[in-house]
Design a protein around this motif. Structure first.
Motif, short mmCIF file in Angstrom:
data_model
loop_
_atom_site.label_atom_id
_atom_site.label_comp_id
_atom_site.label_asym_id
_atom_site.label_seq_id
_atom_site.Cartn_x
_atom_site.Cartn_y
_atom_site.Cartn_z
N GLY A 102 61.59 8.31 12.87
CA GLY A 102 60.81 8.92 11.80
C GLY A 102 59.31 8.87 12.03
O GLY A 102 58.55 9.37 11.20
N ASP A 103 58.87 8.29 13.15
CA ASP A 103 57.43 8.25 13.43
C ASP A 103 56.89 9.65 13.68
O ASP A 103 57.53 10.47 14.33
CB ASP A 103 57.12 7.36 14.64
N LEU A 104 55.70 9.89 13.17
CA LEU A 104 55.00 11.16 13.34
C LEU A 104 54.13 11.04 14.59
O LEU A 104 53.26 10.19 14.67
CB LEU A 104 54.14 11.43 12.10
N LEU A 105 54.41 11.90 15.57
CA LEU A 105 53.71 11.83 16.86
C LEU A 105 52.67 12.92 17.04
O LEU A 105 51.76 12.78 17.86
CB LEU A 105 54.72 11.91 18.01
N PHE A 106 52.79 14.00 16.27
CA PHE A 106 51.85 15.11 16.41
C PHE A 106 51.79 15.84 15.08
O PHE A 106 52.82 16.06 14.44
CB PHE A 106 52.34 16.07 17.51
N LEU A 107 50.58 16.19 14.66
CA LEU A 107 50.41 16.93 13.41
C LEU A 107 49.28 17.93 13.57
O LEU A 107 48.16 17.56 13.92
CB LEU A 107 50.11 15.97 12.26
N ALA A 108 49.60 19.19 13.40
CA ALA A 108 48.63 20.28 13.48
C ALA A 108 48.90 21.21 12.29
O ALA A 108 49.92 21.07 11.60
CB ALA A 108 48.80 21.03 14.81
N PRO A 109 48.01 22.15 12.03
CA PRO A 109 48.23 23.05 10.89
C PRO A 109 49.53 23.85 10.96
O PRO A 109 50.11 24.19 9.93
CB PRO A 109 47.03 23.99 10.94
N ASP A 110 50.01 24.13 12.17
CA ASP A 110 51.20 24.97 12.31
C ASP A 110 52.47 24.22 12.71
O ASP A 110 53.55 24.81 12.71
CB ASP A 110 50.95 26.09 13.31
N ARG A 111 52.38 22.93 13.07
CA ARG A 111 53.60 22.20 13.44
C ARG A 111 53.37 20.70 13.45
O ARG A 111 52.24 20.21 13.51
CB ARG A 111 54.14 22.66 14.78
N HIS B 68 49.65 10.73 22.48
CA HIS B 68 49.28 9.32 22.64
C HIS B 68 49.24 8.65 21.27
O HIS B 68 48.48 9.04 20.39
CB HIS B 68 47.92 9.16 23.32
N GLY B 69 50.08 7.67 21.11
CA GLY B 69 50.08 6.88 19.89
C GLY B 69 50.89 7.48 18.76
O GLY B 69 51.33 8.62 18.81
N ILE B 70 51.05 6.67 17.75
CA ILE B 70 51.81 7.03 16.56
C ILE B 70 50.81 7.33 15.45
O ILE B 70 49.95 6.50 15.15
CB ILE B 70 52.75 5.88 16.15
N ILE B 71 50.92 8.51 14.86
CA ILE B 71 50.01 8.90 13.78
C ILE B 71 50.36 8.16 12.50
O ILE B 71 49.49 7.70 11.77
CB ILE B 71 50.07 10.42 13.55
N GLY B 72 51.64 8.05 12.23
CA GLY B 72 52.13 7.38 11.01
C GLY B 72 53.60 7.66 10.85
O GLY B 72 54.27 8.12 11.79
N ARG B 73 54.10 7.42 9.66
CA ARG B 73 55.51 7.69 9.36
C ARG B 73 55.62 9.06 8.71
O ARG B 73 54.78 9.44 7.90
CB ARG B 73 56.06 6.63 8.40
N SER B 74 56.65 9.80 9.07
CA SER B 74 56.81 11.13 8.50
C SER B 74 57.08 11.09 6.99
O SER B 74 56.87 12.08 6.30
CB SER B 74 57.95 11.87 9.21
N ASP B 75 57.51 9.95 6.48
CA ASP B 75 57.75 9.83 5.04
C ASP B 75 56.60 9.15 4.29
O ASP B 75 56.72 8.87 3.10
CB ASP B 75 59.07 9.11 4.77
N ASP B 76 55.47 8.92 4.96
CA ASP B 76 54.28 8.36 4.29
C ASP B 76 53.76 9.35 3.27
O ASP B 76 53.72 10.56 3.52
CB ASP B 76 53.16 8.07 5.29
N ALA B 77 53.33 8.84 2.12
CA ALA B 77 52.77 9.70 1.07
C ALA B 77 51.58 10.51 1.58
O ALA B 77 51.38 11.65 1.16
CB ALA B 77 52.37 8.85 -0.12
N ALA B 78 50.81 9.95 2.51
CA ALA B 78 49.63 10.64 3.03
C ALA B 78 49.99 11.92 3.77
O ALA B 78 49.16 12.84 3.85
CB ALA B 78 48.85 9.70 3.96
#
Length: 150
Positions: A67-76, A5-15
């Motif tokens: 390029g939107d980041l939809l999911f971010l976890a420690p392993d993927r 659900h939702g967009i976390i950010g851009r995969s190329d964001d410095a963060a």
């Protein structure tokens, strides 16, 4: 089914750059290819290039872009890509050529699939950079390109 659900950010964001870079080295990036027919939708179901089924939902004020980041976890991580995955189909001429091609593909960390006696390379960049890496095999006719990039 993974619900996103939702967009976390851009995969190329410095963060996110450091985490994304680390995941790339650990083979933890999954790409969700969004066909043109689904680009404007707020809810859809698709499967990543690694086989993860995803149910994506966006808020009314969100618009998905390449390029939107939809999911971010420690392993993927799961990153949206627009269009179809481009592939490059290669056929080695014999068992020795198969070993050479497999060694190169593994050593270069290419994402691949198999289809009978063909190796299908999932392209993450321009084809000419991939060709350059195995040019001696292509020039020696040990490996043949069996179809155009899709």
């Amino acid at each position: 089914m993974l619900r996103l659900h939702g967009i976390i950010g851009r995969s190329d964001d410095a963060a996110y750059a450091g985490r994304i870079h680390d995941l790339e080295h650990r083979d933890g990036i999954e790409l969700l290819f969004v066909p043109p027919s689904d680009v404007g939708r707020k809810r859809f179901r698709l499967t990543t290039d690694r086989g993860t089924e995803c149910a994506v939902s966006l808020d009314r004020d969100e618009e998905l872009v390449d390029g939107d980041l939809l999911f971010l976890a420690p392993d993927r991580a799961i990153i949206a890509r627009f269009g179809e995955q481009e592939t490059w189909r290669l056929r080695p001429k014999d068992q020795a050529a198969s070993l050479k091609l497999g060694w190169n593909a593994g050593n270069l960390h290419w994402r691949v699939r198999f289809d009978g006696d063909c190796l299908i390379v999932l392209l993450d960049g321009p084809l000419h950079t991939y060709r350059a890496r195995i040019m001696p095999l292509l020039q020696a006719c040990e490996v043949a390109e069996t179809d155009a990039v899709r």
